[in-house]
Design an enzyme around this catalytic site. Structure first.
Site, PDB file in Angstrom:
ATOM      1  CD  GLU A 135     -29.634  21.645  -9.731  1.00 52.77           C
ATOM      2  OE1 GLU A 135     -28.993  21.947 -10.749  1.00 52.77           O
ATOM      3  OE2 GLU A 135     -30.686  22.216  -9.393  1.00 52.77           O
TER       4      GLU A 135
ATOM      5  CE  LYS B 235     -29.709  31.186 -15.603  1.00 48.21           C
ATOM      6  NZ  LYS B 235     -29.157  31.100 -14.219  1.00 48.21           N
TER       7      LYS B 235
ATOM      8  CG  ASN C 243     -28.896  25.186  -7.820  1.00 44.87           C
ATOM      9  OD1 ASN C 243     -28.233  26.224  -7.738  1.00 44.87           O
ATOM     10  ND2 ASN C 243     -29.937  25.047  -8.618  1.00 44.87           N
TER      11      ASN C 243
ATOM     12  CD  GLU D 160     -25.679  22.630 -10.206  1.00 44.07           C
ATOM     13  OE1 GLU D 160     -25.497  21.538 -10.735  1.00 44.07           O
ATOM     14  OE2 GLU D 160     -26.829  23.050  -9.917  1.00 44.07           O
ATOM     15  CB  SER D 161     -26.644  28.918  -8.587  1.00 50.24           C
ATOM     16  OG  SER D 161     -27.248  27.962  -9.384  1.00 50.24           O
TER      17      SER D 161
ATOM     18  CD  GLU E 109     -26.722  27.574 -16.978  1.00 48.93           C
ATOM     19  OE1 GLU E 109     -26.526  26.374 -16.694  1.00 48.93           O
ATOM     20  OE2 GLU E 109     -27.454  28.321 -16.316  1.00 48.93           O
TER      21      GLU E 109
ATOM     22  CE  LYS F 120     -28.117  23.704 -15.220  1.00 49.00           C
ATOM     23  NZ  LYS F 120     -28.274  25.105 -15.069  1.00 49.00           N
TER      24      LYS F 120
HETATM   25  O1  LIG Z   1     -26.766  32.023 -13.345  1.00 46.30           O
HETATM   26  P1  LIG Z   1     -26.083  31.423 -12.155  1.00 46.30           P
HETATM   27  O2  LIG Z   1     -26.562  31.960 -10.843  1.00 46.30           O
HETATM   28  O3  LIG Z   1     -24.591  31.493 -12.294  1.00 46.30           O
HETATM   29  O4  LIG Z   1     -26.491  29.850 -12.152  1.00 46.30           O
HETATM   30  C1  LIG Z   1     -26.100  28.959 -13.179  1.00 46.30           C
HETATM   31  C2  LIG Z   1     -26.760  27.607 -12.948  1.00 46.30           C
HETATM   32  O5  LIG Z   1     -26.266  27.077 -11.769  1.00 46.30           O
HETATM   33  C3  LIG Z   1     -28.290  27.711 -12.909  1.00 46.30           C
HETATM   34  O6  LIG Z   1     -28.707  28.186 -14.138  1.00 46.30           O
HETATM   35  C4  LIG Z   1     -28.990  26.402 -12.600  1.00 46.30           C
HETATM   36  C5  LIG Z   1     -28.577  25.437 -11.745  1.00 46.30           C
HETATM   37  N1  LIG Z   1     -29.428  24.400 -11.706  1.00 46.30           N
HETATM   38  C6  LIG Z   1     -30.443  24.660 -12.545  1.00 46.30           C
HETATM   39  C7  LIG Z   1     -31.562  23.898 -12.887  1.00 46.30           C
HETATM   40  C8  LIG Z   1     -32.425  24.399 -13.814  1.00 46.30           C
HETATM   41  C9  LIG Z   1     -32.219  25.662 -14.388  1.00 46.30           C
HETATM   42  C10 LIG Z   1     -31.109  26.437 -14.071  1.00 46.30           C
HETATM   43  C11 LIG Z   1     -30.225  25.946 -13.142  1.00 46.30           C
END
Ligand SMILES: O=P(O)(O)OC[C@@H](O)[C@@H](O)c1c[nH]c2ccccc12
Length: 385
Positions: A282, A172, A304, A339-340, A170, A233
Site C-alpha cells: 500500500e 470491517k 490508498n 483503496e478507500s 472488506e 488486513k
Molecule cells: O472503508 P473504505 O473507505 O471503503 O476503505 C476500505 C479500505 O481501503 C481501508 O479499510 C484501508 C485501506 N488501507 C488500510 C490499512 C489499514 C486499515 C484499513 C485500511
C-alpha cells in the site's frame, strides 16, 4: 538511549532492517571495503558470513533484491528510525515492546499521529504474540495450513470477466476515523453475501484495538466454505504476523509502505513468496510509490485514497499517482488496487479511468442493510463469478 531500546527489542529483531540495526549498531562487523566487494560481485551472497542476519541477506542478494546503498546502511549500524527517515518514512518505531506506553512517550514524546500510535501498540502486541506462540511453532502451522489461493489471479480474472475493477470486499466492523460501521456484525454472513454477489476476493480486518477485527474472524470466514481468496488486513511490522496470517488461512497480506523501510518490504515479500501468498503493497504518496516501484517482485500495489496519518480521503490521489507512474506500472505488469472512499458507480468509473484493475471497498458496503446487494449498487450492475 535508542540503542538500548533497540537492543532490548524482541519484536523488531525478526524484522530485517531492525535486526540489522539492533545487531550491529555502532560497530560494523564488516568494513566498508567488504561492502563494496559484496556489492560489486555477482557471487556476493556466497561471500557473506554465516548466521541468521546474513542468511537473510544471502537470500535477498540471490534474488537480486539488494542494492549497494542498502548494504552500506545495514552495515553502518544505523538505527531503524534513521534508516526509515532516510527513506522519507515519518512513522517511528519505539522498539521497546516490554515498556508501557507512558514509558515510551517519555522517550519519544506522544505519537505524532494515529498511524504511529497504532504501530506503537502493534509492537507490544506482536511481542506478546511471540511469547504466546513462538515463531518456530507458527512456521510449522503455516506449512500445515491448506494451500493458499491465488489472490492476484482471482483479481485479474474478475477484471477480465466483468469489465469493471475486480472487487476486494472488506469485512470491517469499525475504524478509527468512522467509529462503528455496523452494530450487528456477523463476519461470516457478510463474507458469504459478498462472495455470492460477485466479490473476487475478501479483505478481513484483524486489528482488534482500532478496527474491532480479529484473527478469529479470519479463521471463521476461511472455514465457512467461502472460496474467495482472503487478504489479512493487518499492520505488519514483523514476519511473525505473516506466518500467523497464513496459519489462519490468509492468502494475501497488506504491507504498508508508510511504515516499512524498503528492506523490510523486500524481506516480507520474500516470505510471502515462500508461503505462496500475495503481498498487497500500500502506498499513499509519490515518494512511497517511487520506492515501491524500485522493488523487484512487487505484483500488486494499492493506492490508498485515505491518509492513515490524517484520515483525509481524496480519490484524486489515485488519478494523480497513476498519471505519473502508470506507464512504468504497466510495463512491469503490476496490478493496481484503488483503496478507500468509494461509494458510487461514478467513483468506481473514476478510479477505473485512472487505471486501476481492482478496488478495495469497506464502508460503503458494510454500512448497508444488505452488504451483498450493495455491490450491484456500487458498480451500477451485477457482477458475475
Ligand atoms: O472503508 P473504505 O473507505 O471503503 O476503505 C476500505 C479500505 O481501503 C481501508 O479499510 C484501508 C485501506 N488501507 C488500510 C490499512 C489499514 C486499515 C484499513 C485500511
Amino acid at each position: 538511549m535508542e540503542s538500548s531500546l533497540l537492543a532490548s527489542s524482541q519484536s523488531v529483531r525478526s524484522s530485517f532492517s531492525a535486526a540489522a540495526a539492533a545487531g550491529t549498531r555502532g560497530r560494523s562487523p564488516h568494513g566498508p571495503s567488504r561492502v563494496a566487494t559484496l556489492a560489486g560481485n555477482g557471487n556476493r551472497a556466497r561471500t557473506l558470513r554465516a548466521g541468521p542476519k546474513d542468511s537473510i541477506l544471502e537470500v535477498l542478494a540471490q534474488d537480486d533484491m539488494l542494492n549497494a546503498t542498502e548494504l552500506v546502511q545495514w552495515e553502518s549500524g544505523k538505527s531503524v528510525n534513521d534508516i526509515a527517515a532516510s527513506q522519507g518514512i515519518r512513522i517511528r518505531r519505539h522498539c521497546h515492546p516490554t515498556a508501557s506506553l507512558e514509558e515510551i512517550e517519555k522517550e519519544l514524546g506522544p505519537p505524532r499521529n494515529i498511524l504511529e500510535k497504532i504501530i506503537w501498540d502493534k509492537e507490544i502486541e506482536v511481542a506478546q504474540g511471540h511469547a504466546k506462540r513462538p515463531l518456530e511453532e507458527l512456521i510449522q502451522a503455516a506449512e500445515k495450513a491448506p494451500p493458499s489461493r491465488d489472490f492476484y489471479g482471482a483479481l485479474e480474472a474478475a477484471y477480465k470477466r466483468n469489465g469493471v475493477p475486480a472487487l476486494i470486499a472488506e469485512v470491517k466492523k469499525a475504524s478509527p476515523s468512522r467509529g462503528v460501521l455496523r452494530e450487528n456484525f456477523n463476519p461470516v454472513e457478510i463474507a458469504q453475501a459478498y462472495e455470492k454477489n460477485g466479490a473476487a476476493c475478501l479483505s478481513i480486518l484483524t486489528d482488534e484495538k482500532y478496527f474491532q477485527g480479529s484473527f478469529e474472524n479470519l479463521e471463521k470466514v476461511r472455514t465457512s466454505g467461502v472460496k474467495c481468496p482472503l487478504l489479512c488486513k493487518e499492520f505488519v511490522i514483523d514476519k511473525w504476523q505473516i506466518y500467523n496470517a497464513r496459519s489462519k488461512g490468509a492468502d494475501a497480506i497488506l504491507l504498508i509502505a508508510a511504515v516499512l523501510p524498503d528492506l523490510d518490504i523486500k524481506y516480507f515479500l520474500r516470505i510471502c513468496k515462500d508461503l505462496g501468498m500475495t503481498a498487497l503493497i500500500e502506498v499513499h504518496d509519490e515518494r512511497e510509490m517511487e520506492r515501491v516501484l524500485k522493488i523487484n517482485g512487487v505484483k500488486l500495489i494499492g493506492i490508498n485514497n485515505r491518509s492513515l496519518e490524517t484520515f483525509v480521503v481524496d480519490t484524486s490521489n489515485t488519478k494523480m499517482l497513476l498519471e505519473k507512474h502508470g506507464d512504468s506500472i504497466r510495463e512491469k505488469g503490476i496490478l493496481v488496487v484503488g483503496e478507500s472512499g468509494l461509494f458510487t458507480p461514478d467513483d468506481v468509473a473514476y478510479v477505473q479511468n485512472a487505471g486501476v484493475s481492482a478496488v478495495l471497498v469497506g464502508e460503503s458496503l458494510v454500512k448497508q442493510e444488505d452488504p451483498g446487494r450493495a455491490i450491484a449498487g456500487l458498480f451500477g450492475k451485477e457482477l458475475i463469478h
